[in-house]
Design an enzyme around this catalytic site. Structure first.
Site, PDB file in Angstrom:
ATOM      1  N   ARG A   1       0.845  -1.198   0.000  1.00 49.09           N
ATOM      2  CA  ARG A   1       0.000   0.000   0.000  1.00 49.09           C
ATOM      3  C   ARG A   1       0.884   1.254   0.000  1.00 49.09           C
ATOM      4  NH1 ARG A   1      -5.217   1.516  -0.928  1.00 49.09           N
ATOM      5  NH2 ARG A   1      -6.194   2.771   0.681  1.00 49.09           N
TER       6      ARG A   1
ATOM      7  N   THR B   1      -9.343   0.664  -9.647  1.00 49.78           N
ATOM      8  CA  THR B   1      -8.697  -0.479  -8.998  1.00 49.78           C
ATOM      9  C   THR B   1      -8.931  -1.722  -9.845  1.00 49.78           C
ATOM     10  OG1 THR B   1      -9.032   0.521  -6.837  1.00 49.78           O
ATOM     11  CG2 THR B   1      -8.703  -1.824  -6.822  1.00 49.78           C
TER      12      THR B   1
ATOM     13  N   SER C   1     -10.495  -0.274   1.267  1.00 45.46           N
ATOM     14  CA  SER C   1     -11.619  -1.215   1.192  1.00 45.46           C
ATOM     15  C   SER C   1     -11.214  -2.494   0.486  1.00 45.46           C
ATOM     16  CB  SER C   1     -12.789  -0.585   0.441  1.00 45.46           C
ATOM     17  OG  SER C   1     -13.237   0.553   1.126  1.00 45.46           O
TER      18      SER C   1
END
Ligand code: GLU
Length: 594
Positions: free
Chosen positions: A118, A411, A476
């Site tokens: 991330r 995404t 998420s």
């Protein structure tokens, strides 16, 4: 090149931790008996007869991964190959300038690893950096700002997982993407559509580099156009040769920092931030749900909600005598499980390296039993629970202000199983479509910092997901790998779709594991998203109207929506072999490799 190594030690998932506990003599009786029985029954883990499979968001990417599997590459090699191609052909969704979560199941070792690539907040990031006076900056401004750019993690992730799980070199994994970038690819209808759509709200057609690449002659690339990307080929070639140092140091790092520090709203991302980036190797979060074990990414991912939803669903479905059941799924149970899990997620989930997140408590069956008793009436408003109070009599519910941060879709998810039965579940992102619209080295830079709460406090309390230097924003993205009652691989899944990812993935878990649906049926099924008081139902898919009517009849405030942004790419192990599904809402493809 080993400079961009691990910021944590590898720990096994709980099933493996059990195998590593110190042995006492009497403990040996059962394992020896089981070994004997197992040897007689020839446990399936000794051979894998299902071949391999890939499910990814674009045919070029699926082909690249399948090719790598055929060449003897591992699931991780195939995932890197597919993802490097996605960065070229699906740049609106993910790429080198973004981040990713990757779950890796190593079948021989019977372990599942969780790699967190991330983006991190630059050292110069501040909790109030998205505030303008007393008010948060508007989303559109924040999205296209330099402040939104986090330190990208994808390239470091490639390097770490290739070194640990690859059978081929990183150069081999990247070869197909390099070739395609040199030769050119056919622009897909989805990319072309985004270029038209994003022209207004974003700066993708204003920034000179992205304008020249995506709008040659002032017009958006049309579907079917052949587009090459020599700069991307050059970047990947350098990474193939020099490792991730080619990205995180030197010329390219300077170019990335300059793009992030440009107007409007310059950010602080610097060459030092890039040089300091580390992949976090986390313990995969694995917990039983019914007879299965669900493994997912721990925070800052929202994967724990998938465990919560499946568990709550089982509790509700067991007591819902008269609820409407569609394709084997108790819809009210699924909606109510989501409502409670979302409420907890919005309150507690953030980067656990920076704030205290009650991860284990939230999936503790004792907490979930009590939480099930807080089931909300259809017209009610879901509130977060308090696992501290339930489990230890020590409330933690007054710790944070509630975070309602929204995410919009840029995404991609890919699932791979290789010919030895190893698996990868990878969700990768640049956050919103085309990320921040900033460009370096032939790829787009993310706007992942807008996944932090733009306001640092709410109701006088700090928000768990507030910005801090080095912190990873809450995500998420919820990649999952599920094992059956014998510990055998059962399902690999994940999806893009911002906040709704949680609901999209849960739909597949419940549909396949509880409803007994074929995987494509589960993926095609209308999406139902229950975050907050309303329930959104996707009426554009067959059966959507029926579900909307059924939920309305039960008293839920239903919001009908024609289409949803899921991009579910799923592989299921069935007695007949591997079965895969690509989401019809995107351009994906499933390829089996025997
Ligand atoms: N940036 C979001 C996240 O990490 C995902 C956005 C999307 O799925 O499109 O949760």
């Amino acid at each position: 090149m080993t400079g961009f190594g691990l910021a944590g030690k590898v720990r096994a998932d709980p099933r493996a931790a059990y195998l590593m506990a110190p042995l006492r003599l009497r403990d040996l009786f059962l394992p020896v008996l089981l070994l004997f029985v197992g040897a007689c029954a020839a446990t399936p883990r000794t051979t894998w007869n299902y071949g391999g499979m890939v499910a990814a968001a674009n045919p070029y990417a699926a082909e690249a991964a399948a090719d790598v599997l055929r060449q003897g590459g591992s699931a991780v090699d195939a995932a890197i190959a597919a993802h490097a191609v996605l960065g070229l052909v699906e740049p609106q969704s993910s790429g080198l300038g973004g981040g990713a979560f990757m779950l890796v199941y190593d079948r021989a070792a019977d372990r599942t690893y969780a790699y967190d690539g991330r983006e991190t907040a630059p050292a110069g990031a501040r909790p109030d950096m998205f505030m303008v006076g007393d008010a948060p900056m508007g989303f559109l401004d924040a999205w296209q700002s330099g402040l939104a750019v986090g330190t990208p993690g994808t390239v470091a992730l490639y390097e770490v997982v290739n070194a640990r799980h690859g059978r081929l070199s990183l150069a081999d994994d990247l070869a197909r993407a390099i070739e395609l970038a040199q030769q050119g690819f056919e622009v897909s209808p989805r990319l072309a559509g985004f270029l038209v759509q994003m022209r207004g709200p974003s700066r993708i057609d204003d920034n000179p580099a992205t304008r020249d690449y995506f709008y040659p002659g002032g017009e958006p690339l049309a579907a079917g156009t052949i587009r090459d990307n020599p700069a991307y080929a050059e970047t990947l070639t350098r990474i193939a040769g020099e490792g991730s140092a080619a990205f995180y140091r030197g010329e390219l790092a300077a170019e990335i920092a300059a793009a992030a520090q440009a107007d409007p709203y310059p950010g602080t991302l610097s060459a030092a931030d890039l040089a300091a980036y580390r992949v976090a190797v986390r313990e995969a979060l694995c917990a039983p749900a019914g007879s299965e074990t669900v493994c997912t990414m721990p925070p800052p991912s929202s994967g724990l909600t998938e465990i919560m939803i499946l568990h709550l669903y089982d509790l509700f479905a067991a007591t819902d005598g008269a609820a409407p059941v569609i394709e084997g799924v108790d819809l009210a149970a699924l909606v109510d499980a989501q409502r409670l899990a979302y409420a907890d997620r919005d309150f507690y989930v953030a980067d656990a390296d920076h704030v205290s997140v009650p991860t284990d408590d939230l999936i503790d069956p004792a907490y979930l039993s009590v939480r099930a008793g807080q089931r909300v009436a259809p017209q009610g408003i879901p509130e977060p629970g308090d696992p501290g109070e339930v489990l230890r009599g020590q409330p933690i519910g007054d710790r944070w202000g509630r975070d309602g941060t929204d995410e919009i879709g840029g995404t991609s998810h890919l699932s791979v199983v290789d010919r030895e039965g190893n698996a990868v579940s990878m969700t990768a992102t640049v956050e919103a479509p085309f990320g921040s619209s900033r460009w370096a080295g032939g790829f787009l830079l993310n706007n992942q910092m807008t996944d932090f709460s733009r306001v640092p406090t709410l109701g006088g309390k700090p928000v768990a997901n507030a910005v801090a230097p080095g912190k990873r924003p809450r995500s998420s993205m919820s990649p999952v790998i599920v094992f059956d009652e014998d510990g055998e691989l059962k399902l690999v899944a994940g999806s893009p779709g911002g906040n709704s990812i949680i609901a999209y993935v849960a739909k597949v878990l419940v549909g396949v594991l509880r409803g007994g649906q074929p995987v494509q049926t589960a993926v095609d099924a209308p999406n139902v998203i229950a975050r907050g008081p309303t329930v959104r139902v996707e009426t554009g898919m067959p059966g959507g109207e029926t579900q909307a009517d059924g939920l309305s009849a039960l008293g839920y405030p239903v919001e009908e929506r024609e289409g949803e942004n899921s991009g579910l790419h799923v592989i299921v192990v069935t007695p007949e072999g591997l079965r895969g599904a690509a989401d019809p809402r995107r351009e994906g493809r499933v390829i089996a490799v025997n």
